[in-house]
Design an enzyme around this catalytic site. Structure first.
Site, mmCIF file in Angstrom:
data_model
loop_
_atom_site.group_PDB
_atom_site.id
_atom_site.type_symbol
_atom_site.label_atom_id
_atom_site.label_comp_id
_atom_site.label_asym_id
_atom_site.label_seq_id
_atom_site.Cartn_x
_atom_site.Cartn_y
_atom_site.Cartn_z
ATOM 1 N N HIS A 62 0.669 -1.140 -0.042
ATOM 2 C CA HIS A 62 0.081 0.029 -0.021
ATOM 3 C C HIS A 62 0.744 1.388 0.031
ATOM 4 O O HIS A 62 2.003 1.296 0.741
ATOM 5 C CB HIS A 62 -0.860 -0.102 1.254
ATOM 6 C CG HIS A 62 -1.615 -1.065 1.390
ATOM 7 N ND1 HIS A 62 -1.746 -1.626 2.466
ATOM 8 C CD2 HIS A 62 -2.392 -2.065 0.635
ATOM 9 C CE1 HIS A 62 -2.812 -2.876 2.588
ATOM 10 N NE2 HIS A 62 -2.884 -2.987 1.294
ATOM 11 N N LYS A 72 5.840 6.412 7.678
ATOM 12 C CA LYS A 72 5.365 5.706 8.867
ATOM 13 C C LYS A 72 6.473 5.183 9.773
ATOM 14 O O LYS A 72 7.388 5.134 9.301
ATOM 15 C CB LYS A 72 4.536 4.514 8.170
ATOM 16 C CG LYS A 72 3.369 4.671 7.352
ATOM 17 C CD LYS A 72 3.116 3.339 6.578
ATOM 18 C CE LYS A 72 1.828 3.610 5.986
ATOM 19 N NZ LYS A 72 1.227 2.621 5.225
ATOM 20 N N TYR A 132 1.145 1.759 14.023
ATOM 21 C CA TYR A 132 1.601 2.565 12.908
ATOM 22 C C TYR A 132 1.507 4.017 13.446
ATOM 23 O O TYR A 132 0.409 4.505 13.982
ATOM 24 C CB TYR A 132 0.745 2.614 11.623
ATOM 25 C CG TYR A 132 0.187 1.172 10.978
ATOM 26 C CD1 TYR A 132 1.154 0.756 10.136
ATOM 27 C CD2 TYR A 132 -0.476 0.407 11.916
ATOM 28 C CE1 TYR A 132 0.782 -0.538 9.304
ATOM 29 C CE2 TYR A 132 -0.999 -0.787 11.134
ATOM 30 C CZ TYR A 132 -0.319 -1.204 10.033
ATOM 31 O OH TYR A 132 -0.662 -2.486 9.392
ATOM 32 N N ASP A 168 -6.384 -6.261 -1.917
ATOM 33 C CA ASP A 168 -4.842 -6.492 -2.139
ATOM 34 C C ASP A 168 -4.541 -7.697 -3.257
ATOM 35 O O ASP A 168 -3.567 -7.339 -4.196
ATOM 36 C CB ASP A 168 -4.104 -7.101 -1.053
ATOM 37 C CG ASP A 168 -3.912 -5.921 0.242
ATOM 38 O OD1 ASP A 168 -4.252 -4.892 -0.168
ATOM 39 O OD2 ASP A 168 -3.624 -6.245 1.397
#
Length: 189
Positions: A62, A72, A132, A168
């Protein structure tokens, strides 16, 4: 904290330095001052978590399109994962290269993922929780992805995925959409 630069520019492995005694341990997981000294992002506007029930679950790859690209800081707070990034920055010497780190609750290592990279992971245990810290707000219209098994990238996953979302599985291969990055705000490869 111990900061180790990785082969993709701007990516870091960050390990806590634990202070231990008879009670257990204490460790600093984030310090704005230490991050800033290394030129790393210090503003994380979203904190998110994912839970994966089964070993072999694969999430990814992603990214968010410009101007919503995210930095991130990823950690595994329960279980173990094999965390992977792909460098999507055409001006980077590691453009379209990938790298991985094993993250676990036991080790406590964080993966600092610079803006302009796709991200995904595979669970190595059951009942995995991933945390995250994210530098930009999620923008659903800016969400993008690359197939986890894209032969142009050639990620060597540790195991075949046992669970993967339909979303996905629907991400394109680069050979099917060579202008993929251009439409994401990155020039075509």
């Amino acid at each position: 904290m111990q900061f180790t630069p990785l082969k993709i520019e701007g990516a870091w492995s960050i390990s806590p330095v634990r202070i231990e005694d008879e009670r257990g341990w204490f460790a600093r997981l984030f310090c704005e001052e230490e991050f800033a000294e290394l030129g790393l992002e210090t503003r994380f506007v979203q904190h998110s978590a994912s839970f994966s029930r089964a070993r072999g679950t694969l999430r990814g790859m992603h990214y968010q399109k410009q101007p919503h690209c995210e930095t991130k800081l990823v950690s595994c707070v329960q279980g173990r994962i094999w965390d992977v990034i792909i460098d999507l920055r055409p001006d980077s010497p590691s453009y379209l290269d990938w790298l991985s780190l094993e993250l676990s609750a036991e080790e406590g290592t964080h993966f600092y993922i610079p803006s302009g990279c796709a991200h995904g992971f595979q669970t190595l245990t059951d009942d995995v929780v991933v945390h995250y810290l994210i530098s930009h707000f999620h923008a659903p219209d800016a969400a993008g992805g690359i197939r986890f098994d894209d032969p142009t990238i050639g990620i060597d996953w540790l195991n075949p995925p046992t669970v993967i979302s339909q979303r996905d599985l629907s991400w394109p291969f680069l050979s099917q959409e060579p202008r993929l990055f251009e439409t994401a705000g990155f020039p075509a490869f």
